[in-house]
Design a protein around this motif. Structure first.
Motif, PDB file in Angstrom:
ATOM      1  N   THR A 133       0.828  -1.210   0.000  1.00 34.76           N
ATOM      2  CA  THR A 133       0.000   0.000   0.000  1.00 34.76           C
ATOM      3  C   THR A 133       0.861   1.258   0.000  1.00 34.76           C
ATOM      4  O   THR A 133       0.445   2.295  -0.525  1.00 34.76           O
ATOM      5  CB  THR A 133      -0.917   0.030   1.225  1.00 34.76           C
ATOM      6  OG1 THR A 133      -0.114  -0.009   2.424  1.00 34.76           O
ATOM      7  CG2 THR A 133      -1.861  -1.163   1.229  1.00 34.76           C
ATOM      8  N   HIS A 134       2.074   1.186   0.588  1.00 39.36           N
ATOM      9  CA  HIS A 134       2.973   2.333   0.697  1.00 39.36           C
ATOM     10  C   HIS A 134       4.387   1.902   0.307  1.00 39.36           C
ATOM     11  O   HIS A 134       4.716   0.711   0.325  1.00 39.36           O
ATOM     12  CB  HIS A 134       2.994   2.892   2.121  1.00 39.36           C
ATOM     13  CG  HIS A 134       1.701   3.493   2.569  1.00 39.36           C
ATOM     14  ND1 HIS A 134       0.577   2.730   2.829  1.00 39.36           N
ATOM     15  CD2 HIS A 134       1.354   4.788   2.805  1.00 39.36           C
ATOM     16  CE1 HIS A 134      -0.404   3.537   3.206  1.00 39.36           C
ATOM     17  NE2 HIS A 134       0.031   4.775   3.203  1.00 39.36           N
ATOM     18  N   ILE A 135       5.207   2.878  -0.037  1.00 37.58           N
ATOM     19  CA  ILE A 135       6.597   2.602  -0.381  1.00 37.58           C
ATOM     20  C   ILE A 135       7.482   3.650   0.288  1.00 37.58           C
ATOM     21  O   ILE A 135       7.093   4.817   0.437  1.00 37.58           O
ATOM     22  CB  ILE A 135       6.788   2.621  -1.920  1.00 37.58           C
ATOM     23  CG1 ILE A 135       8.147   2.050  -2.308  1.00 37.58           C
ATOM     24  CG2 ILE A 135       6.587   4.014  -2.492  1.00 37.58           C
ATOM     25  CD1 ILE A 135       8.296   1.822  -3.803  1.00 37.58           C
ATOM     26  N   SER A 136       8.650   3.229   0.721  1.00 37.48           N
ATOM     27  CA  SER A 136       9.591   4.148   1.353  1.00 37.48           C
ATOM     28  C   SER A 136      10.362   4.898   0.274  1.00 37.48           C
ATOM     29  O   SER A 136      10.882   4.299  -0.671  1.00 37.48           O
ATOM     30  CB  SER A 136      10.558   3.370   2.253  1.00 37.48           C
ATOM     31  OG  SER A 136      11.475   4.245   2.877  1.00 37.48           O
ATOM     32  N   VAL A 137      10.438   6.221   0.408  1.00 37.17           N
ATOM     33  CA  VAL A 137      11.172   7.053  -0.550  1.00 37.17           C
ATOM     34  C   VAL A 137      12.472   7.524   0.089  1.00 37.17           C
ATOM     35  O   VAL A 137      12.673   7.379   1.299  1.00 37.17           O
ATOM     36  CB  VAL A 137      10.303   8.238  -1.022  1.00 37.17           C
ATOM     37  CG1 VAL A 137       9.049   7.727  -1.740  1.00 37.17           C
ATOM     38  CG2 VAL A 137       9.922   9.146   0.139  1.00 37.17           C
ATOM     39  N   SER A 149      10.284   9.069   4.109  1.00 32.95           N
ATOM     40  CA  SER A 149       8.821   9.070   4.209  1.00 32.95           C
ATOM     41  C   SER A 149       8.243   7.771   3.644  1.00 32.95           C
ATOM     42  O   SER A 149       8.795   7.182   2.710  1.00 32.95           O
ATOM     43  CB  SER A 149       8.227  10.260   3.434  1.00 32.95           C
ATOM     44  OG  SER A 149       8.604  11.476   4.011  1.00 32.95           O
ATOM     45  N   LEU A 150       7.122   7.367   4.203  1.00 34.15           N
ATOM     46  CA  LEU A 150       6.373   6.231   3.685  1.00 34.15           C
ATOM     47  C   LEU A 150       5.200   6.812   2.909  1.00 34.15           C
ATOM     48  O   LEU A 150       4.299   7.415   3.495  1.00 34.15           O
ATOM     49  CB  LEU A 150       5.885   5.347   4.837  1.00 34.15           C
ATOM     50  CG  LEU A 150       5.557   3.892   4.533  1.00 34.15           C
ATOM     51  CD1 LEU A 150       6.777   3.159   3.951  1.00 34.15           C
ATOM     52  CD2 LEU A 150       5.058   3.193   5.779  1.00 34.15           C
ATOM     53  N   VAL A 151       5.234   6.651   1.594  1.00 36.92           N
ATOM     54  CA  VAL A 151       4.265   7.328   0.723  1.00 36.92           C
ATOM     55  C   VAL A 151       3.295   6.317   0.123  1.00 36.92           C
ATOM     56  O   VAL A 151       3.691   5.250  -0.340  1.00 36.92           O
ATOM     57  CB  VAL A 151       4.987   8.104  -0.405  1.00 36.92           C
ATOM     58  CG1 VAL A 151       3.989   8.823  -1.292  1.00 36.92           C
ATOM     59  CG2 VAL A 151       5.973   9.109   0.195  1.00 36.92           C
ATOM     60  N   ARG A 152       2.041   6.676   0.121  1.00 36.74           N
ATOM     61  CA  ARG A 152       0.975   5.806  -0.391  1.00 36.74           C
ATOM     62  C   ARG A 152       1.055   5.668  -1.909  1.00 36.74           C
ATOM     63  O   ARG A 152       1.323   6.629  -2.628  1.00 36.74           O
ATOM     64  CB  ARG A 152      -0.375   6.390   0.006  1.00 36.74           C
ATOM     65  CG  ARG A 152      -1.594   5.718  -0.567  1.00 36.74           C
ATOM     66  CD  ARG A 152      -2.849   6.442  -0.098  1.00 36.74           C
ATOM     67  NE  ARG A 152      -4.039   6.024  -0.794  1.00 36.74           N
ATOM     68  CZ  ARG A 152      -4.450   6.535  -1.946  1.00 36.74           C
ATOM     69  NH1 ARG A 152      -3.746   7.477  -2.540  1.00 36.74           N
ATOM     70  NH2 ARG A 152      -5.554   6.102  -2.515  1.00 36.74           N
ATOM     71  N   LEU A 166       2.741   6.949  -7.858  1.00 44.54           N
ATOM     72  CA  LEU A 166       3.371   7.439  -6.624  1.00 44.54           C
ATOM     73  C   LEU A 166       3.452   8.954  -6.725  1.00 44.54           C
ATOM     74  O   LEU A 166       4.165   9.485  -7.572  1.00 44.54           O
ATOM     75  CB  LEU A 166       4.770   6.846  -6.462  1.00 44.54           C
ATOM     76  CG  LEU A 166       5.553   7.318  -5.224  1.00 44.54           C
ATOM     77  CD1 LEU A 166       4.968   6.707  -3.961  1.00 44.54           C
ATOM     78  CD2 LEU A 166       7.032   6.970  -5.350  1.00 44.54           C
ATOM     79  N   ALA A 167       2.699   9.654  -5.879  1.00 49.27           N
ATOM     80  CA  ALA A 167       2.730  11.118  -5.850  1.00 49.27           C
ATOM     81  C   ALA A 167       3.560  11.550  -4.655  1.00 49.27           C
ATOM     82  O   ALA A 167       3.191  11.294  -3.504  1.00 49.27           O
ATOM     83  CB  ALA A 167       1.315  11.684  -5.769  1.00 49.27           C
ATOM     84  N   VAL A 168       4.689  12.222  -4.914  1.00 54.33           N
ATOM     85  CA  VAL A 168       5.642  12.542  -3.854  1.00 54.33           C
ATOM     86  C   VAL A 168       6.313  13.876  -4.165  1.00 54.33           C
ATOM     87  O   VAL A 168       6.517  14.226  -5.335  1.00 54.33           O
ATOM     88  CB  VAL A 168       6.695  11.414  -3.729  1.00 54.33           C
ATOM     89  CG1 VAL A 168       7.463  11.215  -5.027  1.00 54.33           C
ATOM     90  CG2 VAL A 168       7.651  11.671  -2.576  1.00 54.33           C
ATOM     91  N   LYS A 169       6.652  14.621  -3.124  1.00 56.65           N
ATOM     92  CA  LYS A 169       7.322  15.894  -3.345  1.00 56.65           C
ATOM     93  C   LYS A 169       8.707  15.666  -3.943  1.00 56.65           C
ATOM     94  O   LYS A 169       9.440  14.765  -3.534  1.00 56.65           O
ATOM     95  CB  LYS A 169       7.404  16.677  -2.034  1.00 56.65           C
ATOM     96  CG  LYS A 169       6.022  17.145  -1.575  1.00 56.65           C
ATOM     97  CD  LYS A 169       6.064  17.981  -0.326  1.00 56.65           C
ATOM     98  CE  LYS A 169       4.645  18.431   0.045  1.00 56.65           C
ATOM     99  NZ  LYS A 169       4.634  19.233   1.280  1.00 56.65           N
TER     100      LYS A 169
END
Length: 247
Positions: free
Chosen positions: A140-144, A148-151, A162-165
């Motif tokens: 459900t989530h992945i570590s970047v 951070s653990l991003v959904r 994957l939407a991430v800053k």
């Protein structure tokens, strides 16, 4: 025994007839209702109303998307078809014995549909071994890189997103993937305000190419955040430059 569309409930009556003459007309309620006939009426209502009448949540829709992704990638792996169409077809094929029927006990009104344990009904479709693989290969989530653990969003038609800053991905050149590396994620790189800046499935190519133009435009708009010339060697972060200096 039938499902009444107006009252959205199971209705039943027992009639004694002599020819066309009604000798007795008694409504049946509660324990008087034959359980199998009630179930058949409720399942028929679910089929007519569609799956939106059931208590679907975002989490369950994401689970559905994850299972369907694994089914597409691993055609011989025994993954069940949990699409809306397949679930509806199973109800129609056998109203009394299907994936949902064990969880409809006691249900006689549409107002009660919200109490159906839909999560348990769906999860029982996935054997334990496949459930473990799902958590491992389609998490459900992945570590970047920032920690951070991003959904991950598994619902877009084009594949998981994957939407991430952007600053949180500094230093990473390999595009994140799921399915044991078989399915690259579509990465939506966001501004510090969470607005989309770039969509890519080639993170290394973005750093080498389009990043320079993004940096030129954004560093004046978001001066409190880092926009290094070399994003590959930069420290991934979700902090401002001042916060980074403070450590």
């Amino acid at each position: 025994m039938l499902w009444d569309e107006r009252s959205e409930t199971v209705l039943a009556r027992r009639r004694t007839l002599l020819g066309s003459l009604v000798l007795d007309d008694t409504p049946l309620r509660g324990g008087d209702l034959p359980a199998d006939k009630v179930l058949e009426a409720v399942v028929s209502a679910v089929i007519r109303l569609g799956h939106s009448c059931l208590p679907w949540t975002e989490e369950l829709r994401q689970w559905q998307g994850r299972v369907l992704l694994m089914r597409r990638m691993d055609k011989d792996g025994g993954w069940p078809d949990v699409s809306d169409e397949a679930l509806a077809a199973a109800l129609e094929a056998n109203p009394l014995d299907n994936w949902l029927s064990p969880w409809l006990s006691g249900i006689t009104r549409r107002a009660q549909f919200s109490s159906v344990a839909l999560d348990r009904a769906l999860h029982t479709l996935l054997p334990y071994a496949l459930a473990r693989r799902l958590d491992k290969e389609a998490p459900t989530h992945i570590s970047v890189p920032s920690g951070s653990l991003v959904r991950i969003d598994y619902l877009p038609e084009g594949g998981p997103v994957l939407a991430v800053k952007l600053q949180e991905m500094f230093g990473q050149q390999d595009t994140p993937s799921v399915g044991g590396g078989r399915c690259p994620l579509t990465v939506h790189l966001l501004s510090p305000a969470g607005r989309p800046l770039q969509v890519t499935r080639d993170l290394a190519g973005f750093w080498r190419g389009a990043y320079a133009a993004v940096r030129a435009e954004m560093r004046g708009r978001y001066p409190k955040h880092p926009w290094p010339e070399d994003p590959i060697s930069a420290v991934p972060t979700k902090k401002t430059k001042k916060a980074l200096e403070r450590g």
